[in-house]
Design an enzyme around this catalytic site. Sequence first.
Site, PDB file in Angstrom:
ATOM      1  CG  ASP A   1     -12.650  18.343  -1.362  1.00 17.31           C
ATOM      2  OD1 ASP A   1     -13.743  17.944  -0.910  1.00 17.31           O
ATOM      3  OD2 ASP A   1     -12.077  17.810  -2.330  1.00 17.31           O
TER       4      ASP A   1
ATOM      5  CE  LYS B   1     -12.414  15.075  -4.837  1.00 16.22           C
ATOM      6  NZ  LYS B   1     -12.038  15.358  -3.447  1.00 16.22           N
TER       7      LYS B   1
END
Length: 298
Positions: free
Chosen positions: A115, A78
């Site tokens: 997210d 990420k």
Amino acid sequence: MSNIPRRHAITGATAVAGVAGSPIGHSLSPLIQNAWIDAAGLDAVFVAFSPPPDRFSHFAEGLRGGAIRGLNVTLPFKEAALSVAHEIGDRAELAGAANLLIFNEDGSITADNVDGLGLLGALAAQAPGFDPKAGPAVIVGAGGAARGAAAALVMAGAPQVRIVNRTLARAEMVAGAVGGGARAYALDAAAAAFDGANVVINATSAGIASDDALNLPLEATPADAVLMDMTYKPLLTPFLERAQMLGRRTVDGLEMLIRQAGPSFEAFYGRVPPPEVDVRALCEQVLEAQALMPGNTS
Ligand code: ATR
């Protein structure tokens, strides 16, 4: 697993998108995205990639300019995903990580982070009426998952964010990075952080098999606080189990995964997922099967 959808034929025009992580074999994203692709009748396919952990930038470089529509990115890539992007959205910037890369036709890469939408969507779905502005949000943990959750809650207007972590210095770093008056607490000061909390989110990797290591004073949370775990293996974590025993409303990590998959689908295909597919039921079916596999700890 007879309910899991069958794919249509792959053609020369099939649009490819995927998810990259390491390990990736047990990712539920291909199941979710392909179920939606099939129900929407799209000529598309969603696949999983596992590039070598130190080669993410080479991998992403090779996909530029038309090989692929986009990628969801999961652990451990990420942060690396942010560094390969030519354009970075505010959500990814504040989270310090990207979980969605769009490969534009001109060869550039745009980074986003959905997210936070997943987290807020899960809270709205499983704790109806939850208002992030109504009181302090507590995040337990100070890794990438915790920073992403803290960023989402700051952006959603939480009046205060409190970061609780075993290593206080890491909590202080996350609090500093997300700003907005965030405060850091050591694990042994968790009860003070839980006092008056609107929501408590477990973003640690601890206590997946047993919560002995964490042993959080959940009884210090207000009776109407919402308790959420970002982990979904198992679906009912020891943290959530204890929260339920105390009568608190709980939110699970599977709902968060599904709620971030929706905006990802929209970014890949320019339309919302078909609502008639019960992707949660599909995921639960697969999680149950995985849990029964001998020696499975992932
Ligand atoms: P991620 O990027 O996935 O969030 P990470 O950076 O490894 O993962 O962070 C894991 C988090 O879980 C950290 O906050 C870690 O605490 P430390 O910063 O003190 O290491 C926390 N964690 C992991 N195991 C733990 C345990 N047994 N007890 C308490 N906290 C734990």
